[in-house]
Each structure stands twice: as structure tokens, then as C-alpha cells.
Design a protein around this motif. Sequence first.
Motif, mmCIF file in Angstrom:
data_model
loop_
_atom_site.group_PDB
_atom_site.id
_atom_site.type_symbol
_atom_site.label_atom_id
_atom_site.label_comp_id
_atom_site.label_asym_id
_atom_site.label_seq_id
_atom_site.Cartn_x
_atom_site.Cartn_y
_atom_site.Cartn_z
ATOM 1 N N PRO A 59 0.822 -1.206 0.000
ATOM 2 C CA PRO A 59 0.000 0.000 0.000
ATOM 3 C C PRO A 59 0.861 1.263 0.000
ATOM 4 N N ALA A 60 0.288 2.361 -0.473
ATOM 5 C CA ALA A 60 0.922 3.666 -0.319
ATOM 6 C C ALA A 60 0.629 4.112 1.105
ATOM 7 N N LEU A 61 1.641 4.227 1.931
ATOM 8 C CA LEU A 61 1.444 4.539 3.347
ATOM 9 C C LEU A 61 1.132 6.008 3.594
ATOM 10 N N ARG A 62 1.383 6.850 2.608
ATOM 11 C CA ARG A 62 1.014 8.269 2.696
ATOM 12 C C ARG A 62 0.562 8.697 1.305
ATOM 13 N N VAL A 63 -0.733 8.873 1.131
ATOM 14 C CA VAL A 63 -1.304 9.107 -0.193
ATOM 15 C C VAL A 63 -1.109 10.520 -0.710
ATOM 16 N N HIS A 64 -0.829 11.466 0.179
ATOM 17 C CA HIS A 64 -0.657 12.860 -0.235
ATOM 18 C C HIS A 64 0.091 13.601 0.864
ATOM 19 N N ALA A 65 0.773 14.683 0.499
ATOM 20 C CA ALA A 65 1.549 15.447 1.484
ATOM 21 C C ALA A 65 0.688 16.021 2.593
ATOM 22 N N THR A 66 -0.613 16.275 2.321
ATOM 23 C CA THR A 66 -1.479 16.824 3.365
ATOM 24 C C THR A 66 -2.140 15.740 4.208
ATOM 25 N N ALA A 67 -1.978 14.492 3.822
ATOM 26 C CA ALA A 67 -2.552 13.390 4.606
ATOM 27 C C ALA A 67 -1.692 13.148 5.847
ATOM 28 N N ALA A 68 -2.301 12.623 6.876
ATOM 29 C CA ALA A 68 -1.573 12.335 8.114
ATOM 30 C C ALA A 68 -0.482 11.295 7.852
ATOM 31 N N ARG A 69 0.585 11.412 8.587
ATOM 32 C CA ARG A 69 1.662 10.417 8.484
ATOM 33 C C ARG A 69 1.184 9.110 9.103
ATOM 34 N N PRO A 70 1.654 7.997 8.581
ATOM 35 C CA PRO A 70 1.243 6.713 9.166
ATOM 36 C C PRO A 70 1.810 6.529 10.574
ATOM 37 N N VAL A 71 1.090 5.778 11.368
ATOM 38 C CA VAL A 71 1.523 5.393 12.704
ATOM 39 C C VAL A 71 1.831 3.907 12.638
ATOM 40 N N TYR A 72 2.924 3.478 13.233
ATOM 41 C CA TYR A 72 3.261 2.058 13.185
ATOM 42 C C TYR A 72 3.902 1.616 14.491
ATOM 43 N N CYS A 73 3.826 0.320 14.717
ATOM 44 C CA CYS A 73 4.488 -0.276 15.869
ATOM 45 C C CYS A 73 4.867 -1.711 15.523
ATOM 46 N N PHE A 74 5.801 -2.251 16.261
ATOM 47 C CA PHE A 74 6.256 -3.618 16.045
ATOM 48 C C PHE A 74 5.412 -4.567 16.879
ATOM 49 N N VAL A 75 4.990 -5.680 16.277
ATOM 50 C CA VAL A 75 4.186 -6.652 17.004
ATOM 51 C C VAL A 75 4.941 -7.953 17.237
ATOM 52 N N LYS A 76 5.887 -8.249 16.397
ATOM 53 C CA LYS A 76 6.781 -9.388 16.545
ATOM 54 C C LYS A 76 8.018 -9.086 15.709
ATOM 55 N N PRO A 77 9.064 -9.866 15.806
ATOM 56 C CA PRO A 77 10.276 -9.554 15.040
ATOM 57 C C PRO A 77 9.993 -9.414 13.539
ATOM 58 N N LYS A 78 10.516 -8.352 12.972
ATOM 59 C CA LYS A 78 10.411 -8.055 11.541
ATOM 60 C C LYS A 78 8.976 -8.040 11.041
ATOM 61 N N SER A 79 8.083 -7.478 11.866
ATOM 62 C CA SER A 79 6.670 -7.341 11.523
ATOM 63 C C SER A 79 6.138 -6.065 12.154
ATOM 64 N N VAL A 80 5.424 -5.256 11.357
ATOM 65 C CA VAL A 80 4.864 -4.009 11.857
ATOM 66 C C VAL A 80 3.370 -3.939 11.577
ATOM 67 N N ILE A 81 2.679 -3.236 12.459
ATOM 68 C CA ILE A 81 1.286 -2.865 12.226
ATOM 69 C C ILE A 81 1.329 -1.390 11.839
ATOM 70 N N VAL A 82 0.733 -1.044 10.697
ATOM 71 C CA VAL A 82 0.742 0.330 10.201
ATOM 72 C C VAL A 82 -0.692 0.799 10.056
ATOM 73 N N TRP A 83 -0.983 1.980 10.603
ATOM 74 C CA TRP A 83 -2.305 2.602 10.464
ATOM 75 C C TRP A 83 -2.115 3.823 9.597
ATOM 76 N N CYS A 84 -2.811 3.884 8.451
ATOM 77 C CA CYS A 84 -2.595 4.978 7.505
ATOM 78 C C CYS A 84 -3.885 5.331 6.774
ATOM 79 N N VAL A 85 -3.843 6.460 6.061
ATOM 80 C CA VAL A 85 -4.969 6.915 5.248
ATOM 81 C C VAL A 85 -4.852 6.268 3.880
ATOM 82 N N GLU A 86 -5.970 5.802 3.359
ATOM 83 C CA GLU A 86 -6.019 5.176 2.051
ATOM 84 C C GLU A 86 -7.230 5.737 1.308
ATOM 85 N N VAL A 87 -7.206 5.712 -0.007
ATOM 86 C CA VAL A 87 -8.332 6.186 -0.798
ATOM 87 C C VAL A 87 -8.947 4.997 -1.530
#
Length: 178
Positions: free
Chosen positions: A92-120
Motif C-alpha cells: 500500500p501507499a502509506l502516505r497518499v498525499h503530502a497533506t494526509a496524516a503520516r502513518p503510525v506504526y508499531c512492532f508486534v513481533k520480530p520483523k513485523s509491523v502494524i501500520v495505520w494509515c490513510v487510504e483512498v
Amino acid sequence: MGNMYWVAYRCWKEYEKFIRVFDFSDETFKDICFCPPSYGDNSHLSCFNGDSLSLLQQDAASRKIEVWVSSKLGDGDVSFSKYFSLSGLDLPALRVHATAARPVYCFVKPKSVIVWCVEVEGKGTDKACSCCTLYEIDEDGVKSKKVTERNYVRDYSRAFVCGYAYVPSMIPLPWVRD
């Protein structure tokens, strides 16, 4: 570590991207290290294991994602090393536009992230909407996708205003009264 960190930019003689900290103990700003080579403005900072930083970067054209992790903060010189990277058309595009919020992410296990972002969804149609989407991504690609909110106003920058996460500390800050 009880401080605030963010990606900063300096454009004096050359364009420099670095990590800046606000140290609450002495109320000063400090530059702590340069960022790894990146893809323009698509660098997103988070914590890693409580005493290090992580940097998620994405190339807007190819959608390649790289995750970097710093050495421990407070151990002298801070440097980054690549933790994992992945590429593919299904990312996915994690940031669809410069005015969109930056994605938030965290690690849930080794070499794995949960990313919350804006999508269209439905871009270019009458039913277009912006969505807040939760992705689980690891070094093998996208593991899961879940839309958490839909906004049918055609302004994806309003999907969510702030793309920052706060992890509270168990150490209380001193209360000062005037």
C-alpha cells in the motif's frame, strides 16, 4: 527514554535529514544522528524496544518499504542499521498525499509491523472515500488489511488529523505549581 524525537531537515549548503530530540531533563534541543538514505519526505519515526528508535521509509514510486532500527539511545553515538525491507506491487501507499496524516506504526513481533494509515478507495469515481486502514506487514509482504474508518467527504486529509502515537511512561513527571 522520556524525550521527544522527530525527523528534522536542514537545507543550508546541502539537504540534510537528521533525528532531533527535545531533552526534558535540561529543556534543550539536540541533534542526535543523521538519518539513513531515504526516499524524500516518506520517513516515519517510532520507538523500538523502549530504548531505540525505528524509521519506516517508503519510496512513493516503487512502494518499496525499508525499516531501520537505531542503536540504543544514551550509549554515545547513535546509528541506524536496516532491520528489513520489502518490495512488490501489492504494497500500500502509506502516505497518499503530502497533506494526509503520516502513518503510525508499531512492532508486534520480530520483523513485523502494524501500520495505520490513510487510504483512498474508489479513486476517480463518485463513490470515492478516504479510509483509515490497519495493515500488518512483515518481510514477506502484507499479511492482513482492515479498514477501521471510512470518511465519504472527498478530502482524505481529514480522515484523521494526527498521525502520532504516545506510549506513556510509568515514571511520573514532577508537578510544578506557579
